[in-house]
Write a protein that holds these residues in place. Structure first.
Motif, PDB file in Angstrom:
ATOM      1  N   TYR A 114     -37.119  25.780  22.437  1.00  0.00           N
ATOM      2  CA  TYR A 114     -38.231  25.020  23.002  1.00  0.00           C
ATOM      3  C   TYR A 114     -39.549  25.776  22.814  1.00  0.00           C
ATOM      4  O   TYR A 114     -40.586  25.179  22.487  1.00  0.00           O
ATOM      5  CB  TYR A 114     -37.997  24.742  24.483  1.00  0.00           C
ATOM      6  N   SER A 149     -34.136  17.277  24.782  1.00  0.00           N
ATOM      7  CA  SER A 149     -33.766  18.354  25.704  1.00  0.00           C
ATOM      8  C   SER A 149     -32.423  18.137  26.379  1.00  0.00           C
ATOM      9  O   SER A 149     -32.124  18.791  27.389  1.00  0.00           O
ATOM     10  CB  SER A 149     -34.864  18.513  26.769  1.00  0.00           C
ATOM     11  N   ALA A 187     -32.291  21.929  31.773  1.00  0.00           N
ATOM     12  CA  ALA A 187     -33.380  22.229  30.841  1.00  0.00           C
ATOM     13  C   ALA A 187     -34.739  22.000  31.491  1.00  0.00           C
ATOM     14  O   ALA A 187     -35.678  22.792  31.300  1.00  0.00           O
ATOM     15  CB  ALA A 187     -33.244  21.372  29.586  1.00  0.00           C
ATOM     16  N   ILE A 228     -40.816  15.102  26.889  1.00  0.00           N
ATOM     17  CA  ILE A 228     -39.395  15.453  27.012  1.00  0.00           C
ATOM     18  C   ILE A 228     -38.565  14.219  26.678  1.00  0.00           C
ATOM     19  O   ILE A 228     -38.812  13.130  27.203  1.00  0.00           O
ATOM     20  CB  ILE A 228     -39.076  15.948  28.436  1.00  0.00           C
TER      21      ILE A 228
END
Length: 474
Positions: free
Chosen positions: A244, A262, A270, A292
């Motif tokens: 990430y 994610s 996460a 996300i």
């Protein structure tokens, strides 16, 4: 494919014999296309211009006739060799037909004629029928544009209720993820462009190319850097946060947007640990908006839970409509998205107090592939023929299925100038042309000539198509 470029072979086998099946004295035919109902009560007309430019603009040649003759002889079908050679010799290989239609982007209630096809040379009265297979494929871009348009109306309703900038947000709220899920690059091109009539977000490159080639649009849609599972999982589970972080370092710049899938392991962990703690300050300092992406589970529940967790980590502001807008982050849901789930997700997050600003959607198979000709019950039918100098009605009216009853006679589509309503209007048999019909007070012809004898008459830009589609609302 090079082997599929012969227009004479872009048809159904039985079409090759149809020139022999009309009554003696036939010298003109008239056909129309309509949606006979279906999932939606109105359709967005799109794709005809691309079909015509792609398949009808190139003149046929004697070599094309030779190839078709040999194919049909081996295939067991008679073939109108003399008729096709006449078109090559007397029309330069351009088919003597006239196509009228509503301007592309027009939203028309079902059960109305959307386009008509008529012959213009008595020696080639059979040509419109031969083109049915190819022209009826208009059902696909029209249906995709229709699905996308109706999804847009749903999203617009929630934006208007919860957002301070509904029209500014709307064009990028539904992203086309469908290219890999369709049957061909051709489907991706037509379907991808059809979606772009309503939105400006896409990952279907071929849709951009079709809009550029056939609608004069230099760039019809846009995308952003985004992770896929392999670019995250190749770092290993123990280095998930580093994967990430790499996305932030590569793409997260002030004012930019980057999407990061994610859910490779545990989407909730996460968000809580990696995004909400380890990388939180880096997200804030980057000046970017980090989107996300959950990609598994129940979309309605997962999106809501992810939004709550992101709110705990990054906080929110309250907009002028009284709804929460997350700081620094957003959510995009691309798994399990269809018109029904879009509404369900928006209802859930709205009831929880979150603005529609916080969510975008990616739709793949449900946008470009989970549809067929019966989604909107498309049909192309002959409705009139001129026999021995007189126009007669041609129609079907099966006793076993009244839904397949077809329209009769020549026709056009009228629109009421003030109310915007539509009606399919018959043309009297004695009328010399479609322009001769009597228009009821307040009505105007909603169709224009698009194509005549191999040449385009009205050539729409993509901007014009978009403007028409966007002007209509539920």
């Amino acid at each position: 494919m090079q082997c599929l470029n012969n227009l004479l072979l872009n048809t159904d086998s039985y079409k090759a014999s149809h020139w022999l099946q009309y009554p003696p004295g036939t010298d003109a035919t008239f056909f129309y296309v309509e949606s006979r109902g279906g999932t939606y009560d109105r359709t967005v007309f799109f794709g005809l211009q691309a079909i015509l430019k792609e398949y009808l603009a190139k003149p046929i040649t004697h070599a094309d006739v030779d190839e078709a003759r040999d194919v049909f002889a081996a295939h067991g079908q008679p073939f109108n060799e003399a008729g096709w050679r006449y078109i090559v010799d007397h029309h330069g290989g351009l088919l003597p037909i006239r196509i009228r239609a509503v301007p592309e982007g027009t939203v028309v209630p079902t059960h109305n004629a959307l386009m008509t096809i008529e012959s213009t040379d008595p020696q080639a009265f059979w040509a419109p029928s031969y083109l049915e297979t190819m022209l009826l494929r208009i059902w696909y871009p029209v249906t995709v544009a229709t699905i996308s348009w109706h999804a847009k109306q749903t999203i617009r309703q929630f934006l208007e209720r919860t957002s301070d900038d509904p029209e500014g947000q709307l064009p990028f709220k539904l992203h086309d993820f469908g290219s890999r899920g369709v049957s061909s690059v051709e489907s991706a091109a037509f379907g991808g462009a059809a979606h772009l009539v309503n939105f400006m977000g896409t990952d279907t490159v071929s849709g951009l190319l079709l809009a550029k080639a056939h609608y004069h649009e230099p760039m019809a849609g846009f995308s952003i850097p985004a992770a896929e599972h392999s670019t995250i999982t190749s770092w290993g589970r123990e280095n998930e946060a580093e994967a990430y972080r790499n996305m932030l370092r590569q793409f997260a710049k002030p004012g930019s947007i980057v999407a990061v899938v994610s859910d490779s392991y545990d989407i909730f962990h996460a968000i809580r640990e990696h995004w909400g703690k380890t990388l939180r300050q880096e997200v804030i300092d980057s000046g970017a908006t980090v989107v996300i992406r959950p990609d598994s589970g129940d979309p309605v529940a997962v999106v809501h839970q992810c939004m709550e967790l992101l709110d705990e980590a990054f906080g929110h502001t309250v907009n002028g409509k009284g709804y929460k807008v997350l700081n620094h982050v957003r959510v995009i849901q691309g798994d399990g998205i269809n018109p029904t789930s879009i509404r369900a997700i928006l209802e859930r997050i709205t009831s929880a107090g979150y603005a529609t600003d916080n969510i975008a959607f990616g739709m793949g198979g449900a946008l470009l592939q989970q549809l067929n000709r019966d989604t909107q019950k498309f049909a192309l039918k002959c409705s009139a023929a001129r026999i021995n100098g007189h126009w007669i009605d041609v129609y079907k009216d099966p006793v076993t299925d009244k839904g397949k009853q077809s329209k009769r006679g020549r026709m056009t589509l009228l629109r009421h100038r003030e109310y915007g309503s539509y009606r399919t209007e018959p043309v009297p048999p004695e009328a010399a042309s479609l322009a001769d019909i009597h228009k009821p007070m307040g009505h105007e012809d909603a169709m224009v000539t698009i194509w005549e004898d191999g040449r385009i008459v009205n050539d729409w830009t993509f901007a014009q198509v978009r403007e028409r589609a966007n002007a209509e609302r539920l």
